[in-house]
Design a protein around this motif. Sequence first.
Motif, PDB file in Angstrom:
ATOM      1  N   SER A  89       0.808  -1.224   0.000  1.00 16.29           N
ATOM      2  CA  SER A  89       0.000   0.000   0.000  1.00 16.29           C
ATOM      3  C   SER A  89       0.837   1.267   0.000  1.00 16.29           C
ATOM      4  O   SER A  89       0.511   2.239  -0.669  1.00 16.29           O
ATOM      5  N   GLY A  90       1.915   1.309   0.787  1.00 12.64           N
ATOM      6  CA  GLY A  90       2.721   2.521   0.877  1.00 12.64           C
ATOM      7  C   GLY A  90       4.020   2.409   0.125  1.00 12.64           C
ATOM      8  O   GLY A  90       4.982   3.118   0.429  1.00 12.64           O
ATOM      9  N   ALA A  91       4.065   1.541  -0.871  1.00 11.81           N
ATOM     10  CA  ALA A  91       5.324   1.227  -1.532  1.00 11.81           C
ATOM     11  C   ALA A  91       5.982   2.424  -2.198  1.00 11.81           C
ATOM     12  O   ALA A  91       7.199   2.478  -2.322  1.00 11.81           O
ATOM     13  N   ARG A  92       5.190   3.390  -2.648  1.00  9.55           N
ATOM     14  CA  ARG A  92       5.757   4.532  -3.362  1.00  9.55           C
ATOM     15  C   ARG A  92       5.716   5.808  -2.531  1.00  9.55           C
ATOM     16  O   ARG A  92       5.780   6.912  -3.069  1.00  9.55           O
ATOM     17  N   GLN A  93       5.621   5.670  -1.196  1.00  6.61           N
ATOM     18  CA  GLN A  93       5.538   6.829  -0.311  1.00  6.61           C
ATOM     19  C   GLN A  93       6.823   6.978   0.500  1.00  6.61           C
ATOM     20  O   GLN A  93       7.474   5.994   0.834  1.00  6.61           O
ATOM     21  N   SER A  94       7.154   8.206   0.827  1.00  5.50           N
ATOM     22  CA  SER A  94       8.315   8.462   1.674  1.00  5.50           C
ATOM     23  C   SER A  94       7.913   8.766   3.112  1.00  5.50           C
ATOM     24  O   SER A  94       8.766   8.910   3.976  1.00  5.50           O
ATOM     25  N   TRP A  95       6.605   8.861   3.375  1.00  8.89           N
ATOM     26  CA  TRP A  95       6.140   9.175   4.729  1.00  8.89           C
ATOM     27  C   TRP A  95       4.703   8.693   4.885  1.00  8.89           C
ATOM     28  O   TRP A  95       3.968   8.514   3.922  1.00  8.89           O
ATOM     29  N   GLY A  96       4.297   8.485   6.133  1.00  4.87           N
ATOM     30  CA  GLY A  96       2.899   8.250   6.471  1.00  4.87           C
ATOM     31  C   GLY A  96       2.374   6.879   6.108  1.00  4.87           C
ATOM     32  O   GLY A  96       3.093   5.990   5.664  1.00  4.87           O
ATOM     33  N   LEU A  97       1.067   6.726   6.321  1.00  7.70           N
ATOM     34  CA  LEU A  97       0.352   5.494   6.024  1.00  7.70           C
ATOM     35  C   LEU A  97      -0.672   5.815   4.953  1.00  7.70           C
ATOM     36  O   LEU A  97      -1.650   6.518   5.203  1.00  7.70           O
ATOM     37  N   LYS A  98      -0.454   5.298   3.748  1.00  3.34           N
ATOM     38  CA  LYS A  98      -1.281   5.640   2.602  1.00  3.34           C
ATOM     39  C   LYS A  98      -2.076   4.433   2.120  1.00  3.34           C
ATOM     40  O   LYS A  98      -1.664   3.289   2.283  1.00  3.34           O
ATOM     41  N   ASN A  99      -3.216   4.728   1.476  1.00  2.00           N
ATOM     42  CA  ASN A  99      -4.106   3.697   0.937  1.00  2.00           C
ATOM     43  C   ASN A  99      -4.566   2.720   1.999  1.00  2.00           C
ATOM     44  O   ASN A  99      -4.788   1.537   1.733  1.00  2.00           O
ATOM     45  N   LEU A 100      -4.698   3.211   3.225  1.00  3.61           N
ATOM     46  CA  LEU A 100      -5.205   2.438   4.354  1.00  3.61           C
ATOM     47  C   LEU A 100      -6.129   3.341   5.160  1.00  3.61           C
ATOM     48  O   LEU A 100      -5.926   4.548   5.228  1.00  3.61           O
ATOM     49  N   GLN A 101      -7.120   2.742   5.806  1.00  4.79           N
ATOM     50  CA  GLN A 101      -7.911   3.469   6.787  1.00  4.79           C
ATOM     51  C   GLN A 101      -7.430   3.049   8.171  1.00  4.79           C
ATOM     52  O   GLN A 101      -7.403   1.859   8.495  1.00  4.79           O
ATOM     53  N   ILE A 102      -7.048   4.032   8.992  1.00  5.55           N
ATOM     54  CA  ILE A 102      -6.493   3.772  10.320  1.00  5.55           C
ATOM     55  C   ILE A 102      -7.509   4.200  11.367  1.00  5.55           C
ATOM     56  O   ILE A 102      -8.060   5.310  11.300  1.00  5.55           O
ATOM     57  N   THR A 103      -7.767   3.320  12.330  1.00  4.63           N
ATOM     58  CA  THR A 103      -8.629   3.661  13.457  1.00  4.63           C
ATOM     59  C   THR A 103      -7.924   3.292  14.753  1.00  4.63           C
ATOM     60  O   THR A 103      -6.984   2.494  14.764  1.00  4.63           O
TER      61      THR A 103
END
Length: 785
Positions: free
Chosen positions: A130-144
């Motif tokens: 999901s975050g393979a192309r990100q340099s920060w954070g949690l992407k393409n996920l919903q966090i609760t």
Amino acid sequence: MKGFLRFSDQNEHMNTSFESSRPLGSLVLGCVFLGAFPAHAQPFQARSRKTVTVASSVNQKQNVESILVRGAARGSALLRPVGETTYSSDHIDFAHRAAQSVADMVATLPGVTVLQGNGPRDNVVSVRGSGARQSWGLKNLQITEDGFPMTQPDGTARADLIDPHAYEGVDVSQGPASTLYGNYAINGAINFRTRNGADIHGLELGSDFGSFGLFNNYATIGAGNKRYDFMLFGSDVRGKGFIANSQYNTSTENMRLRVNLTSSDRLVLKFVNNVTDTSLPLRLSLNQFRSNPYQNGCANAASAVAGCASVNLLVNGAYGAHQATSPQQAGLGRFDRRTIVGLRWEHDFDPRTTWHTQFTYDQRHTDQPTSTTAFVGPFNSYNVQTDWTNRGRIGKTPLTSFVGASFDYMDYGYQVYNLTPQGGATRGALNSTSYGHQWNIGLRFQEDWQFSPLWHAVVGLGGTQSDVGAVQTLYNRSARSTALQNITANRRFFNLAPEASLVYTPTKDWTLHTRVGTAYATPGYSSFFVTPQGNYGNNTQLKSETSLGFDLGVEWHPSPSINIQATGFYEFYRNELVSQSAGVNTPAGSYTFNAPASEHRGIELGATWQPLRASLPGARLKLSYTYGNQIYTKYTETLSNSTLAQSFARKGNLIPGVIPHFLDARVLYNQPDGWLQGLGGFAEVTWRSTFFLDNANILKAPSYALLNLEIHYDPPPRMGWVHRLHSYFEVQNVTNQVYAAGATDISDTLLPTGQQAGRSVLANKTGSIYAGSPRAFFGGVRIKF
């Protein structure tokens, strides 16, 4: 055989007992990797609808099984549907180590990988890439967290506010999950569970300390009974860091209060606050990483040694000449605050019907001089959710019906300033501003039917209407004038996400599940301001990226000492959002567009084994392995230089940033009795394979294997007051490997000849790699009052 069953969630605490002739294996089916057996399904006969995670311990001498069943209240983002692959990590998996970040909480979960982000606790958690192309954070996920949203309406979530000491566990639901979780749940959802006050029952004080000046002082207060449950946690962690210019100080407060107002009404109050103050080094090229991974001797750009990275800052902060400046000289860092307040009301109309309504306010304020500019501004979001659950029957078979609605809104206004070489992150002229909003309104329903003792089925449908509106102002400065350019972007999206799953339990030893899930993620506001021609302007023709995924999994539990779970997944993506060159000599250089098609497939494997259950009951082996193979099936990329542009087909290429092989293996031991009772430890091996960093599949991040060792002591109750004291000692990276803990994608380069540049050129491209920690020693103590 007699056992004791304890259910616990935000709704209630109750104890009951049951008679069972089945071995423990029949009670653990699907709990960790299916994650979604309803309580009315076999083998459990309780009528109240709860999803379960089961942890067990066995007293060999008395042959008594103690089974903890942890339920999640239906609705309010706590759903874990039948058939969805869900792995869980509990407090015992990370309580006996330094546990500095979320990376320590998810280390043993198949399908989950972690890369280093921008800051000590800013981990890039990737679920199935999901975050393979990100340099920060949690992407393409919903966090609760405890059912309250930690992802803002624009899809942004960060791990800075997570101190593992505050948590009882984490559940990771994998695969397309927009049916229940809405926008941006394209790779799944993560729910963090804080500790129950009743379990803490007093005051705990603790300290972690170790290499590179690490000190984490924390305190936890907890109390609870049938009427209320209260947990308050606070920590302050600081350190010098092992890379130059990476010193940090982070404080976190976390609180949850549950109050039973009446027998049918409950309130849950949630509060989280985090302040992150960290200096930041720059990411390196592969060659820089190999020559100087920890960036020593880089404090002064004018006299820096080989392998140092620097930024070119405008001397006057507005236009004209630039000056090479080191991260220390520039004062690069992050100075952010995040505050979240939530309130949930839970009401039972009758024993079978429950209504949840909650409101959450979330403010993220950023001050980030991370490169040549400083990004400053608040992001205020508001989230309202309501849902209704009925636990009925069709004839003699249980049917749980669920319907829910949600609305979230974010308004933001940020400014981007040029940095100057004067030091201390001194701001120069205003570079740009952006003001806007995003809202999402969604409806969802689910029918959960156990139509026979062996079969269980779920169907559901969710839909979201999203609205994004923003205005960006660019300041083009010269010695003579300042020109302003205003760009307006407004776009609405509507997406639907159906799903269906089926679980089959032919025997007490086997459980099989299959699922078809769908998901979507809308483009972010920042992608709307550069056109495909590379000019600053409106780019609102972008589409939502979507996915259709198939899971097939099995759990085999032939005896109390063996548990094996395996899941294969195949997911089809459309319109993935990627960045590419806009052509020759374009003002903006690159823009965001939709890559037409790609496929994500892989295998997840988790296993636990007690090889000598009778003679050495404290010994256990635990294995987590993930294989990921993700490729573009339709994508043509444009590369450009100063004189020409060329297009290259990427069909069949591996998607960069996705780690093909990730393995974590632990040998654990805890002495269950005798004069050494409470003494334990583990040896852990983590292996990560090489993976590509570019779309052309030319340059790879290096592989690595790490060895970690840990020993701890929890004195037994017979030790009196000493029983209140916990201690541990840990050695990370025992063999002192130099490895890349974070490696983000780089763009390919077009040579003057029109050919793609080779590995030697790409290996000098900066902005990709952060080194991981060298050998480090940590210890900790915790005392309970």
